[in-house]
Design an enzyme around this catalytic site. Sequence first.
Site, PDB file in Angstrom:
ATOM      1  N   ASN A  14       5.629  -5.172 -28.271  1.00 45.91           N
ATOM      2  CA  ASN A  14       5.445  -5.916 -27.310  1.00 45.91           C
ATOM      3  C   ASN A  14       4.301  -5.243 -26.477  1.00 45.91           C
ATOM      4  O   ASN A  14       5.377  -4.302 -25.896  1.00 45.91           O
ATOM      5  CB  ASN A  14       6.331  -6.546 -26.872  1.00 45.91           C
ATOM      6  CG  ASN A  14       5.388  -7.858 -25.947  1.00 45.91           C
ATOM      7  OD1 ASN A  14       4.135  -7.292 -25.018  1.00 45.91           O
ATOM      8  ND2 ASN A  14       5.828  -8.565 -25.193  1.00 45.91           N
ATOM      9  N   ARG A  24       2.175  -7.533 -30.889  1.00 45.27           N
ATOM     10  CA  ARG A  24       1.710  -8.992 -29.263  1.00 45.27           C
ATOM     11  C   ARG A  24       0.206  -8.518 -29.268  1.00 45.27           C
ATOM     12  O   ARG A  24       0.165  -7.303 -28.817  1.00 45.27           O
ATOM     13  CB  ARG A  24       2.629  -8.532 -28.442  1.00 45.27           C
ATOM     14  CG  ARG A  24       1.981  -9.892 -27.597  1.00 45.27           C
ATOM     15  CD  ARG A  24       2.712 -10.041 -26.231  1.00 45.27           C
ATOM     16  NE  ARG A  24       2.230 -10.301 -25.181  1.00 45.27           N
ATOM     17  CZ  ARG A  24       2.372 -10.367 -23.935  1.00 45.27           C
ATOM     18  NH1 ARG A  24       2.840  -8.835 -23.280  1.00 45.27           N
ATOM     19  NH2 ARG A  24       1.468 -10.970 -23.047  1.00 45.27           N
ATOM     20  N   HIS A  55      -0.002 -14.914 -22.992  1.00 41.28           N
ATOM     21  CA  HIS A  55       1.574 -15.805 -22.733  1.00 41.28           C
ATOM     22  C   HIS A  55       1.544 -16.976 -23.717  1.00 41.28           C
ATOM     23  O   HIS A  55       2.542 -17.661 -23.507  1.00 41.28           O
ATOM     24  CB  HIS A  55       1.951 -16.253 -21.234  1.00 41.28           C
ATOM     25  CG  HIS A  55       1.712 -14.687 -20.423  1.00 41.28           C
ATOM     26  ND1 HIS A  55       2.172 -15.688 -19.362  1.00 41.28           N
ATOM     27  CD2 HIS A  55       2.878 -14.213 -20.445  1.00 41.28           C
ATOM     28  CE1 HIS A  55       2.212 -14.540 -18.602  1.00 41.28           C
ATOM     29  NE2 HIS A  55       2.277 -13.932 -19.110  1.00 41.28           N
ATOM     30  N   ARG A 102      -0.612  -9.643  -9.179  1.00 39.91           N
ATOM     31  CA  ARG A 102      -2.157  -9.658  -9.401  1.00 39.91           C
ATOM     32  C   ARG A 102      -2.046 -11.484  -8.772  1.00 39.91           C
ATOM     33  O   ARG A 102      -1.126 -12.131  -8.291  1.00 39.91           O
ATOM     34  CB  ARG A 102      -2.257 -10.727 -10.983  1.00 39.91           C
ATOM     35  CG  ARG A 102      -2.679  -9.674 -11.564  1.00 39.91           C
ATOM     36  CD  ARG A 102      -2.613  -9.942 -13.513  1.00 39.91           C
ATOM     37  NE  ARG A 102      -1.611  -9.697 -13.945  1.00 39.91           N
ATOM     38  CZ  ARG A 102      -1.131  -9.860 -15.094  1.00 39.91           C
ATOM     39  NH1 ARG A 102      -1.669 -11.290 -15.828  1.00 39.91           N
ATOM     40  NH2 ARG A 102       0.220  -9.148 -15.772  1.00 39.91           N
ATOM     41  N   GLU A 144       9.716 -14.361 -27.138  1.00 39.27           N
ATOM     42  CA  GLU A 144       8.531 -13.942 -27.455  1.00 39.27           C
ATOM     43  C   GLU A 144       8.909 -13.124 -29.317  1.00 39.27           C
ATOM     44  O   GLU A 144       7.621 -13.081 -30.198  1.00 39.27           O
ATOM     45  CB  GLU A 144       7.748 -13.118 -26.830  1.00 39.27           C
ATOM     46  CG  GLU A 144       6.885 -13.975 -25.732  1.00 39.27           C
ATOM     47  CD  GLU A 144       6.569 -13.244 -24.501  1.00 39.27           C
ATOM     48  OE1 GLU A 144       7.673 -12.054 -23.558  1.00 39.27           O
ATOM     49  OE2 GLU A 144       5.503 -12.796 -24.378  1.00 39.27           O
TER      50      GLU A 144
HETATM   51  C1  LIG Z   1      -0.816 -11.747 -20.309  1.00 41.43           C
HETATM   52  C2  LIG Z   1      -0.526 -10.996 -19.469  1.00 41.43           C
HETATM   53  O1  LIG Z   1      -0.618 -11.595 -18.133  1.00 41.43           O
HETATM   54  O2  LIG Z   1       0.913 -10.698 -19.894  1.00 41.43           O
HETATM   55  P1  LIG Z   1       2.137  -9.418 -18.964  1.00 41.43           P
HETATM   56  O3  LIG Z   1       3.066 -10.906 -18.165  1.00 41.43           O
HETATM   57  O4  LIG Z   1       3.141  -9.472 -20.082  1.00 41.43           O
HETATM   58  O5  LIG Z   1       1.364  -9.083 -17.761  1.00 41.43           O
HETATM   59 MG   LIG Z   2       6.233 -11.044 -20.409  1.00 41.62          MG
END
Ligand SMILES: CC(=O)OP(=O)(O)O
Ligand SMILES: [Mg+2]
Length: 401
Positions: free
Chosen positions: A10, A94, A183, A244, A387
């Site tokens: 991953n 992944r 996810h 984010r 996962e």
């Molecule tokens: C798609 C995504 O946000 O993955 P991660 O949470 O691993 O950054």
């Molecule tokens: Mg994660």
Amino acid sequence: MSPSRVLVLNSGSSSVKYQLLDMRDSSRLAAGLVERIGEETSRLRHTPLARGGETREWNAPVADHEAALKAVSQELAKDGLGLDSPELAAIGHRVVHGGQTFTEPTVVDEAVLAEIERLIPVAPLHNPANLTGIRTAQALRPDLPQVAVFDTAFHTTMPESAARYAIDVRTADEHRIRRYGFHGTSHAYVSRATAKLLGKAPEEVNVIVLHLGNGASASAVRGGKCVDTSMGLTPLEGLVMGTRSGDADPAVIFHLARVGKMSIDEIDTLLNKKSGLVGLCGDNDMREIRRRIDEGDARAQLAFDIYIHRLKKYIGAYCAVLGTVDAIAFTAGVGENAAPVREAAVAGLEILGLAVDGERNAVRSDEPRLISPEDARVKVAVVPTDEELEIATQTYALVGR
Ligand SMILES: CC(=O)OP(=O)(O)O
Ligand SMILES: [Mg+2]
Ligand SMILES: Nc1ncnc2c1ncn2[C@@H]1O[C@H](COP(=O)(O)OP(=O)(O)O)[C@@H](O)[C@H]1O
């Protein structure tokens, strides 16, 4: 005896998580993590579970994902579990963005690599790392099948009404702009595990899954199939995350460009890496935020409140999307560990049949468990995601035996 082991990789933007599993009984032989790749302070943590489980850790700069995977391979070799082992059946990767092309786990060939590469603009933090992981693994074991398992795959069942943005259809289609969702491996695994916890088949239940890690997303799952999810074209839409912003008026971008004189790349970095919890209060780790709140820190409290407000809105929205809901499941780093987040997210939602029992919520455990009161109409659950196991299972189903 045919090979029965699967190595799962991953590869995140600055980390590689890995597990080696024996698929005869789904047992984990080794697990670990390389983090802060590209920094001076990179760290590797490796636990050979099959060999007594003594964790080894070291700190040393790891320049890139290729170096990280080579370090992982060396650690595994020390326990006789190296990539050269004839017992290895496949390597499962992944891959975050599979667009509309990939709806199933896929054995990697040159065409698959080219398509993952073409999707980099819509997963700039993730797909490049995923590609490097695959290419390095191929170089180490060119004879082995490499299988890509896509974050987007579980969401391809979303109806057009949920998957399309209300923007000009021709422009959207030309640029493949639609809501893909991410996810998915976790949402698939957790929605099934939640049905099991309720003693039902996945087809019999409607579940809202809240995957709250560093990245965070919600999904509405009807009878085992995803009907809506909070991430969109990229993993930027939806919930407030570690770094984010999640949902914001798209006009924020025009405003920052025209009035703030920021470049598109600067705005991209702002919204993806300098926003969310870290942008609001300077910390993206929920443990640290809770510690600051306990000390009376107002900025940390506001960041928490904004995080919870958004989460509540999605819970309400997905109750409306599903009509009837059997359970809400909290998962990933925050969802599995942060009891105050679970309590606050559900507080005041009695109108939706939702409540959390304080004592049950306070229990710490790695097992799936209910945290709603005994007689609750809608169950609230904590369901640890896995996962890596899901990727290994899908990989082995494709190439094993
Ligand atoms: C798609 C995504 O946000 O993955 P991660 O949470 O691993 O950054
Ligand atoms: Mg994660
Ligand atoms: N004990 C804990 N209490 C509260 N939050 C936690 C705890 N442990 C981990 N977390 C949160 O989980 C996050 C990591 O979640 P994880 O699912 O591992 O993320 P990712 O896979 O996206 O890297 C951390 O940033 C932190 O906010």
